[in-house]
Design an enzyme around this catalytic site. Structure first.
Site, PDB file in Angstrom:
ATOM      1  N   ARG A 164      36.014  23.257  74.974  1.00 17.38           N
ATOM      2  CA  ARG A 164      35.812  24.685  74.666  1.00 17.38           C
ATOM      3  C   ARG A 164      35.454  25.460  75.928  1.00 17.38           C
ATOM      4  NH1 ARG A 164      29.725  24.937  72.298  1.00 17.38           N
ATOM      5  NH2 ARG A 164      29.201  22.772  72.677  1.00 17.38           N
ATOM      6  N   GLU A 179      35.709  36.038  59.475  1.00 18.27           N
ATOM      7  CA  GLU A 179      36.887  35.360  60.037  1.00 18.27           C
ATOM      8  C   GLU A 179      38.184  35.892  59.444  1.00 18.27           C
ATOM      9  OE1 GLU A 179      34.336  33.769  58.552  1.00 18.27           O
ATOM     10  OE2 GLU A 179      33.258  32.919  60.270  1.00 18.27           O
ATOM     11  N   PHE A 236      36.789  27.493  59.955  1.00 20.18           N
ATOM     12  CA  PHE A 236      36.870  28.892  59.523  1.00 20.18           C
ATOM     13  C   PHE A 236      38.275  29.445  59.763  1.00 20.18           C
ATOM     14  CE2 PHE A 236      32.279  28.731  61.126  1.00 20.18           C
ATOM     15  CZ  PHE A 236      31.825  28.220  59.924  1.00 20.18           C
ATOM     16  N   HIS A 282      35.123  23.340  67.836  1.00 16.66           N
ATOM     17  CA  HIS A 282      34.354  22.522  66.897  1.00 16.66           C
ATOM     18  C   HIS A 282      35.270  21.823  65.900  1.00 16.66           C
ATOM     19  CE1 HIS A 282      31.373  24.931  68.840  1.00 16.66           C
ATOM     20  NE2 HIS A 282      30.383  24.294  68.259  1.00 16.66           N
ATOM     21  N   ASP A 298      26.292  19.092  62.733  1.00 21.12           N
ATOM     22  CA  ASP A 298      26.460  20.083  61.665  1.00 21.12           C
ATOM     23  C   ASP A 298      26.995  19.460  60.376  1.00 21.12           C
ATOM     24  OD1 ASP A 298      25.435  22.175  63.059  1.00 21.12           O
ATOM     25  OD2 ASP A 298      27.361  23.027  63.649  1.00 21.12           O
ATOM     26  N   ARG A 325      33.692  20.325  70.206  1.00 17.76           N
ATOM     27  CA  ARG A 325      32.375  20.838  70.547  1.00 17.76           C
ATOM     28  C   ARG A 325      31.763  20.071  71.711  1.00 17.76           C
ATOM     29  NH1 ARG A 325      26.741  20.568  70.079  1.00 17.76           N
ATOM     30  NH2 ARG A 325      26.966  18.314  70.041  1.00 17.76           N
TER      31      ARG A 325
END
Lengths: 311, 276
Positions: free
Chosen positions: A8, A56, A81, A107, A115, A165
């Site tokens: 990322r 989103e 998302f 992610h 998460d 991530r």
């Protein structure tokens, strides 16, 4: 040992470089700019950065509208998302009319870690592959993440970019240019073929070393371009080696493995083992713990190759 | 001070009859399509395309044109009838509506149809897309307006309110939304299915200026749009309309949301419009 860097971060760093040369490039985010790291772009180009809040769905349709007016929007959010929450907008506002929008999805995959399953996109490739018109690029490390981001900016049409991530090994072997629709042949061999996409390349390279120690000649292919996929590379591997093991940080349903199997079954049916998430949701944990737990490590790839060679 | 003359209003009224005839013909010939909302919003589109909007059918890509986005994408019969009549594409194309190979898809598809500004269809997309376009125009320092027509059922979609917040944040005073408030949606009365009233305060609380009008009254439509252009915030015009307007037996009847007429119904409807 490999140097570790985030894919990322590669996305964010490339956006900054692109911002300097493409004046109509804009970046959108949905309240995760510190996580997608597009906040770095925002700091330098505040007038070309638009935080859409936790919206989103709105963000993807807004991006389509901006593309219709001649901008090149990079819409950034987490993979879950972008593809699940906003799947309709991705399909109908972007893919169907071929809006010149780039989706920067971070992610993705099990290495999203702590998460837990709700945030680990393990089906985003399956979803996006089934949308016509979308180009899908999945980089293997930081450098390749920069390359695919730049490639997307200069490619007219919708592109889905998949990032993780975590910090992942930087792998010199994959640093040749990314070409849409082309695989990277990292090593030639004629007993078995290993095909990776994304960050699984390091596990596949390790598996290749282990197989070499057993005297097995291993072809190693890396595929940053998932759609279009390099059909010739798959057909050659199917013809010239005894079978294929695919490795992806994604469900074995609908991803790289099934794409490869679909091509091979038509041109040269062979044994194919798919390494990936086996139709299960993930859970919370450290990235490497989860890679172990869900069977995404080199040992699993080696075992799959050996199973094929025993058949 | 009249913003539109009596003679101009009479011209628009005559035009709306032609458009309604073409809506009925398209849906009858295709044996498929959405009549009720198309008839009900015809006066709004006629006012926009024949009086209010700056546009050039000979040059659909003209940068300074006002844009119209049909967010209630199922009402393609009305937008196609208007675009064809304006000259964006040949009138005979209307006979291909919803047929294989036609550029006139059941829901608007921007890449194929001249004059269609955005692809819509699944509800809620259009207002976000229009907001993105309006924001882009501001970045480019362009002065055209972005009109978006939403159904009242459509604004039950959460995405609409996401877009409402977004337009307020970026002060999109070049965005004019129109809600086709006919109180009917596919399954029945909107207030039974998912209540929307009180509607104006909802929009006001999201930072929009609201004008409520009779959506069949050209004077009111024109006045509302002219007021909207003077606003320094996004504006929504709640246009109270009658679904199926112009054909007595289709008016305010939920059945005519998405049902094509049979021959007798088509003939009766066309006969009514003959006598307007």
């Amino acid at each position: 040992m490999y140097n570790l860097k985030k894919t990322r971060q590669g996305y964010a760093d490339a956006l900054i470089e692109l911002g300097a040369v493409i004046p109509n490039l804009v970046v959108l985010d949905a309240d995760v700019a510190k996580a997608t790291q597009t906040c770095d772009f925002q700091a330098i180009y505040p007038d070309r950065f638009f935080n859409c809040g936790v919206q989103e769905q709105n963000m993807l349709s807004v991006a389509a509208g901006m593309a219709l007016e001649g901008f090149i929007p990079f819409a950034s959010t987490f993979g879950v998302f972008a593809t699940c929450r906003a799947g309709d907008q991705l399909r109908n506002s972007i893919a169907y009319p071929q809006a010149n929008v780039k989706i920067g999805a971070t992610h993705c995959g099990i290495t999203t870690g702590g998460d837990g399953a709700s945030h680990q996109a393990n089906e985003d490739i399956a979803i996006t592959r089934s949308f016509p018109n979308l180009t899908i690029l999945v980089p293997g490390d930081y450098e390749e993440a920069k390359m695919v981001t730049k490639l997307a900016a200069n490619h007219h049409g919708p592109v889905y970019l998949r990032f993780g991530r975590d910090a992942y090994p930087v792998i010199d072997e994959i640093h040749g240019p990314v070409v849409i629709g082309k695989a990277k042949i990292l090593q030639d061999g004629n007993d078995i073929t290993l095909i990776s996409t994304g960050i699984m390349v390091s596990e596949v390279l390790q598996a290749g070393k282990n197989l070499h120690q057993k005297g097995i000649s291993t072809r190693i292919i890396h595929m940053p371009s998932i759609k279009p996929l390099d059909e010739k590379a798959v057909i050659s591997a199917a013809r010239e080696t005894k079978g294929i093991v695919t490795a992806e940080e994604h469900s074995i349903i609908g991803g790289l493995g099934e794409a490869v199997a679909g091509i091979a079954s038509l041109h040269h049916p062979t044994f194919i083992e798919r390494i990936g998430m086996r139709d299960v949701f993930g859970e919370s944990g450290q990235a490497q713990e989860l890679m172990d737990k869900f069977g995404l490590k080199a040992t699993e790839i080696v075992n799959a190759a050996l199973r094929i060679l025993k058949r | 001070m009249a913003e539109i003359s009596t003679e101009e209003i009479a011209q628009l009224a005559r035009k709306s009859v032609e458009i309604r005839r073409n809506i009925l013909t398209m849906v009858f010939e295709a044996n498929s399509g959405h009549i009720g909302g198309s008839l009900g919003s015809a006066d709004l589109l006629v006012a926009l395309y024949y009086h209010l909007m700056v546009h050039d059918p000979k040059n659909p890509a003209w940068k300074k044109r006002d844009r119209f986005i049909l967010s209630k994408g199922h009402c393609t019969p009305v937008i196609y009838a208007v675009l064809a009549d304006c000259g964006y594409f040949p009138q005979e194309d209307l006979q291909t509506f919803r047929r294989p190979g036609s550029h006139l898809q059941g829901h608007p598809f921007q890449p194929k149809t001249p004059g269609i500004e955005a692809s819509t269809g699944t509800l809620g997309l259009g207002i976000s897309t229009a907001a993105g376009m309006a924001l882009a125009a501001k970045l480019k320092k362009e002065n055209q307006y972005y009109y978006v027509l939403c159904g009242d059922g459509e604004i039950q979609e959460g995405q609409v309110w996401e877009a409402a917040m977004f337009a307020n944040k970026y002060k999109l005073d070049n965005l004019i939304a129109i809600v086709d408030r006919n109180y009917l949606q596919t399954d029945g009365n909107s207030e039974d299915i998912m209540p929307l009233d009180p509607l104006a305060p909802k929009w006001e609380s999201f930072g929009w200026q609201v004008h409520s009008i009779d959506g069949h009254d050209y004077g009111q439509i024109v006045a509302a749009v002219n007021r909207a252009k003077k606003a320094s915030q996004p504006v929504v015009i709640i246009a109270n309309t009658i679904k199926g307007k112009g054909v007595s037996f289709m008016e305010n009847k939920v059945e005519w949301h998405g049902m094509p007429p049979v021959k007798e119904e088509f003939d009766a409807a066309m006969k009514e419009l003959d006598h307007v």
